[in-house]
Design a protein around this motif. Structure first.
Motif, PDB file in Angstrom:
ATOM      1  N   LYS A  11      32.874  44.050  47.987  1.00 52.57           N
ATOM      2  CA  LYS A  11      32.781  43.690  49.641  1.00 52.57           C
ATOM      3  C   LYS A  11      31.507  42.439  49.636  1.00 52.57           C
ATOM      4  CE  LYS A  11      33.930  48.062  51.142  1.00 52.57           C
ATOM      5  NZ  LYS A  11      33.554  49.287  52.232  1.00 52.57           N
ATOM      6  N   LYS A  12      31.467  41.508  48.497  1.00 54.88           N
ATOM      7  CA  LYS A  12      30.739  40.497  48.825  1.00 54.88           C
ATOM      8  C   LYS A  12      31.389  39.452  49.829  1.00 54.88           C
ATOM      9  CE  LYS A  12      30.256  39.651  44.361  1.00 54.88           C
ATOM     10  NZ  LYS A  12      30.025  38.943  42.950  1.00 54.88           N
ATOM     11  N   SER A  13      30.476  38.804  50.419  1.00 51.11           N
ATOM     12  CA  SER A  13      31.040  37.798  51.198  1.00 51.11           C
ATOM     13  C   SER A  13      31.492  36.540  50.722  1.00 51.11           C
ATOM     14  CB  SER A  13      29.948  37.138  52.282  1.00 51.11           C
ATOM     15  OG  SER A  13      28.706  36.779  51.690  1.00 51.11           O
ATOM     16  N   PRO A  14      32.450  35.712  51.190  1.00 52.84           N
ATOM     17  CA  PRO A  14      32.882  34.515  50.300  1.00 52.84           C
ATOM     18  C   PRO A  14      31.931  33.693  50.241  1.00 52.84           C
ATOM     19  CG  PRO A  14      34.217  34.935  52.454  1.00 52.84           C
ATOM     20  CD  PRO A  14      32.938  35.927  52.490  1.00 52.84           C
ATOM     21  N   GLU A  15      32.059  33.062  48.731  1.00 50.52           N
ATOM     22  CA  GLU A  15      31.224  31.917  48.257  1.00 50.52           C
ATOM     23  C   GLU A  15      30.798  30.723  49.268  1.00 50.52           C
ATOM     24  OE1 GLU A  15      31.630  31.345  44.136  1.00 50.52           O
ATOM     25  OE2 GLU A  15      33.351  32.618  44.281  1.00 50.52           O
ATOM     26  N   LEU A  16      29.931  30.329  49.071  1.00 50.13           N
ATOM     27  CA  LEU A  16      29.566  29.033  49.974  1.00 50.13           C
ATOM     28  C   LEU A  16      29.575  27.885  48.694  1.00 50.13           C
ATOM     29  CD1 LEU A  16      26.063  30.213  51.529  1.00 50.13           C
ATOM     30  CD2 LEU A  16      28.254  30.031  52.686  1.00 50.13           C
ATOM     31  N   PHE A  17      30.429  27.010  49.512  1.00 51.33           N
ATOM     32  CA  PHE A  17      30.685  25.628  48.675  1.00 51.33           C
ATOM     33  C   PHE A  17      30.110  24.366  49.082  1.00 51.33           C
ATOM     34  CE2 PHE A  17      34.385  28.464  48.576  1.00 51.33           C
ATOM     35  CZ  PHE A  17      34.229  29.120  47.196  1.00 51.33           C
ATOM     36  N   GLU A  18      29.709  23.455  48.463  1.00 44.22           N
ATOM     37  CA  GLU A  18      29.307  22.420  49.065  1.00 44.22           C
ATOM     38  C   GLU A  18      30.226  21.503  50.145  1.00 44.22           C
ATOM     39  OE1 GLU A  18      27.349  18.209  47.084  1.00 44.22           O
ATOM     40  OE2 GLU A  18      27.358  20.234  45.906  1.00 44.22           O
ATOM     41  N   ASN A  19      31.411  21.498  49.530  1.00 45.75           N
ATOM     42  CA  ASN A  19      32.406  20.872  50.289  1.00 45.75           C
ATOM     43  C   ASN A  19      33.683  21.402  49.812  1.00 45.75           C
ATOM     44  OD1 ASN A  19      33.557  19.262  48.005  1.00 45.75           O
ATOM     45  ND2 ASN A  19      31.628  17.612  48.235  1.00 45.75           N
ATOM     46  N   VAL A  20      34.815  20.991  50.693  1.00 50.73           N
ATOM     47  CA  VAL A  20      36.343  21.637  50.324  1.00 50.73           C
ATOM     48  C   VAL A  20      36.754  21.374  48.868  1.00 50.73           C
ATOM     49  CG1 VAL A  20      38.742  21.431  51.214  1.00 50.73           C
ATOM     50  CG2 VAL A  20      36.914  21.326  52.763  1.00 50.73           C
ATOM     51  N   VAL A  21      36.613  19.988  48.402  1.00 47.37           N
ATOM     52  CA  VAL A  21      37.137  19.820  47.158  1.00 47.37           C
ATOM     53  C   VAL A  21      36.582  20.425  46.088  1.00 47.37           C
ATOM     54  CG1 VAL A  21      37.498  18.014  45.353  1.00 47.37           C
ATOM     55  CG2 VAL A  21      37.930  17.608  47.948  1.00 47.37           C
ATOM     56  N   GLU A  22      35.148  20.611  46.015  1.00 51.78           N
ATOM     57  CA  GLU A  22      34.127  21.344  45.078  1.00 51.78           C
ATOM     58  C   GLU A  22      34.840  22.860  45.116  1.00 51.78           C
ATOM     59  OE1 GLU A  22      32.140  20.171  42.832  1.00 51.78           O
ATOM     60  OE2 GLU A  22      32.623  18.521  43.255  1.00 51.78           O
ATOM     61  N   GLY A  23      34.659  23.451  46.326  1.00 48.99           N
ATOM     62  CA  GLY A  23      35.499  24.971  46.551  1.00 48.99           C
ATOM     63  C   GLY A  23      36.528  25.048  46.131  1.00 48.99           C
ATOM     64  N   LYS A  25      37.997  23.484  43.259  1.00 46.89           N
ATOM     65  CA  LYS A  25      37.930  23.304  42.055  1.00 46.89           C
ATOM     66  C   LYS A  25      37.406  24.559  41.400  1.00 46.89           C
ATOM     67  CE  LYS A  25      36.285  18.528  41.593  1.00 46.89           C
ATOM     68  NZ  LYS A  25      35.093  17.625  41.308  1.00 46.89           N
ATOM     69  N   LYS A  26      36.332  25.000  42.321  1.00 49.36           N
ATOM     70  CA  LYS A  26      35.723  26.420  41.558  1.00 49.36           C
ATOM     71  C   LYS A  26      36.624  27.519  41.865  1.00 49.36           C
ATOM     72  CE  LYS A  26      31.499  28.878  41.965  1.00 49.36           C
ATOM     73  NZ  LYS A  26      30.169  29.248  42.430  1.00 49.36           N
ATOM     74  N   ILE A  27      37.325  27.804  42.864  1.00 47.21           N
ATOM     75  CA  ILE A  27      38.175  29.046  42.982  1.00 47.21           C
ATOM     76  C   ILE A  27      39.225  28.833  42.021  1.00 47.21           C
ATOM     77  CG2 ILE A  27      37.489  29.652  45.384  1.00 47.21           C
ATOM     78  CD1 ILE A  27      40.031  28.577  46.278  1.00 47.21           C
ATOM     79  N   LEU A  49      45.582  21.973  36.011  1.00 47.75           N
ATOM     80  CA  LEU A  49      44.785  21.083  36.885  1.00 47.75           C
ATOM     81  C   LEU A  49      43.344  20.889  36.402  1.00 47.75           C
ATOM     82  CD1 LEU A  49      45.852  22.311  40.551  1.00 47.75           C
ATOM     83  CD2 LEU A  49      46.920  20.447  39.297  1.00 47.75           C
ATOM     84  N   ASP A  50      43.022  19.714  36.183  1.00 47.53           N
ATOM     85  CA  ASP A  50      41.728  19.388  35.963  1.00 47.53           C
ATOM     86  C   ASP A  50      40.882  18.735  37.009  1.00 47.53           C
ATOM     87  OD1 ASP A  50      41.981  19.945  33.242  1.00 47.53           O
ATOM     88  OD2 ASP A  50      43.197  18.205  32.978  1.00 47.53           O
ATOM     89  N   ASP A  51      39.600  18.518  37.057  1.00 48.18           N
ATOM     90  CA  ASP A  51      38.778  17.945  38.081  1.00 48.18           C
ATOM     91  C   ASP A  51      39.277  16.567  38.629  1.00 48.18           C
ATOM     92  OD1 ASP A  51      37.021  20.123  37.792  1.00 48.18           O
ATOM     93  OD2 ASP A  51      35.331  19.091  36.989  1.00 48.18           O
TER      94      ASP A  51
END
Length: 535
Positions: A11-23, A25-27, A49-51
């Protein structure tokens, strides 16, 4: 024991991302990629997909038959040539050219381009040397390309020329680009509306990306007004048959080159259409994060369906005998498997991959090496779509606010969209802008007419009451909401009445609106009556 601790973990809260694009990439790396790899998604649909795919500037793909003006269109946007440019009446662009920004101008050949880790073209290696020899990147130092990149494609062939094999999967390359670009511009020549077989196949390859497609009817100055109406109607009819969508994409009519117009009767129409198209292109950097988010959602939905298909095929395969026969049966009856998955998991038919294409691809795979269904991987993707994507969606408006309000695509022909200096800027000297920079107040030209009206309305101490002014203003048949706006703009001294200058201004504004122009929210300086300029 201590199972409650595991429950809390989920039940962890959604991760915090620096910006949309970085988010994104991570997910993608942590949540969607494992599902894709487990069920061989990349062999069937789209490469990993790559960076650089996430970091890339918005891209515009130009598609059209030869000599429809694709390369000239790019030159018109940039207002300069680019390395490798060739323009002529016959098929001159025989290669895919990615026109991108760099301080040093030059040409990067395809084989070098696909090994550059900073560019997003690595997956194109699968199309082989025949394609890579006809692929290049032209780098140009222009402010236009700081905001977008443009991909010029080979002119699509017609007639006898279609029979010459290109030596690589042309429609496959188009599909790859279509999936990654932000805008697809289909160019048509007002003189050549026939859609060849290769062009038809190319347009079909763009299906599923209808939201990205814009259509340009180019060289429209070469026909007169009556012919243009016929050409437009014929184009809409042809496109309706090929695109097979209830609503055809927006069609922009114009002549995108820097030569004199042959028939200039439609000049104003061309200017309006150019402004709309350029504004659409200027919106791409602002909407790039949203487009990438949307594409990832589409990819995740397809990856889920693909997992169900692959696991269903694996489940039905015998463990020892009759594998080849069973494989043929499963491929033949793939449509039934689609129906079954659709019913069991309540999935929309539109989320399934093309049946015929999937059947062709499955022939080359060993079904016994497919993996059975792994619910945990699907749960992670479902949670990603429900929580992480929603969290990133909420970040987009904040990024828009923090970004500069100036258009990010500027320079070249785009400067004309914001030209407020020269008299040749869009709508300069028209409507509300008429009289700007003139020594005389523009309203004075019709002043004799407005003063005669003013006198017949019975002014008291040189001023008209609201009721008296209204009796004349409503004759314009404009809605009350518009007339209310005219009143507020004209009552410069805010005394609830109109003197002769203010009444003349009100009538001038009404005439502007009746002639089809918009009214401003604030009165421009050049329209303020000279007697009121101290207010």
């Amino acid at each position: 024991m201590f199972t409650f601790m595991n429950k809390d973990d989920h039940k962890k809260s959604p991760e915090l991302f620096e910006n949309v694009v970085e988010g994104l990439k991570k997910i993608y790396r942590t949540k969607l990629l494992p599902l894709e790899q487990h069920y061989q998604f990349h062999d069937f649909h789209s490469p990993q997909l790559d960076d650089p795919d996430f970091d890339a500037k918005p891209m515009i793909l130009l598609v059209g038959q030869y000599s429809t003006g694709k390369t000239t269109f790019i030159r018109y946007l940039l207002e300069q040539d680019f390395p490798g440019i060739r323009i002529g009446p016959e098929p001159t662009t025989d290669r895919f050219i990615a026109v991108m920004y760099d301080e040093k101008e030059g040409v990067i050949p395809g084989n070098a381009l696909v090994v550059d880790p900073k560019k997003q073209f690595r997956p194109l290696t699968k199309f082989g040397n025949a394609f890579l020899n006809r692929f290049q990147c032209s780098t140009v130092n222009t402010p236009v390309l700081k905001g977008i990149s443009i991909v010029d494609t080979p002119g699509i062939l017609s007639g006898e020329k279609q029979r010459v094999d290109r030596g690589y999967d042309f429609t496959g390359v188009l599909e790859w680009f279509a999936e990654r670009v932000d805008r697809i511009i289909l160019l048509f020549d007002a003189h050549k509306l026939d859609i060849s077989d290769e062009f038809r196949r190319s347009i079909e390859a763009l299906r599923g990306h209808d939201d990205k497609i814009r259509i340009v009817l180019n060289k429209a100055d070469m026909v007169d007004h009556q012919q243009l109406m016929r050409v437009y109607g014929a184009l809409m009819w042809s496109l309706g048959k090929v695109l097979q969508t209830p609503e055809v994409a927006r069609v922009y009519i114009g002549s995108f080159w820097d030569q004199p117009l042959r028939f200039d009767v439609n000049r104003r129409l061309f200017e309006d259409e150019e402004q709309d198209l350029f504004r659409d292109m200027q919106s791409l950097p602002k909407n790039a994060a949203l487009r990438k988010l949307n594409d990832l959602i589409k990819r995740a939905r397809l990856a889920k369906v693909h997992a169900y298909i692959i696991s269903a095929l694996r489940k039905d395969m015998p463990s020892v005998f009759g594998k080849d026969g069973k494989k043929k049966d499963l491929i033949k009856n793939l449509g039934q498997i689609y129906d079954q998955i659709q019913r069991e998991h309540q999935i929309s038919p539109g989320d399934f991959p093309d049946l015929k294409k999937m059947q062709e691809l499955l022939v080359h795979h060993d079904f016994t090496k497919f993996h059975p269904l792994k619910p945990r991987l699907l749960e992670i993707v479902d949670k990603m779509l429900a929580e992480d994507i929603a969290h990133l969606m909420a970040m987009i408006p904040h990024e828009d606010i923090s970004a500069t309000s100036e258009p990010r695509v500027k320079g070249g022909a785009f400067d004309g969209v914001q030209d407020t200096v020269s008299p040749f800027g869009y709508k300069r000297g028209e409507g509300i802008d008429a009289g700007h920079g003139e020594p005389e107040w523009i309203v004075s030209k019709e002043r004799y007419k407005y003063d005669a009206m003013f006198d017949t309305l019975g002014p008291i101490d040189g001023k008209l009451t609201g009721a008296a002014a209204k009796s004349e203003m409503v004759k314009s048949k404009l809605p009350n909401s518009v007339l209310g706006k005219v009143w507020k703009l004209s009552d410069v001294d805010k005394d609830g009445m109109l003197d002769s200058d203010e009444f003349a201004l009100a009538m001038h504004l009404i005439e502007i609106k009746v002639n089809g122009h918009d009214l401003p929210t604030e009165l421009p300086e050049h329209l303020v009556p000279p007697s009121k300029r101290g207010f």
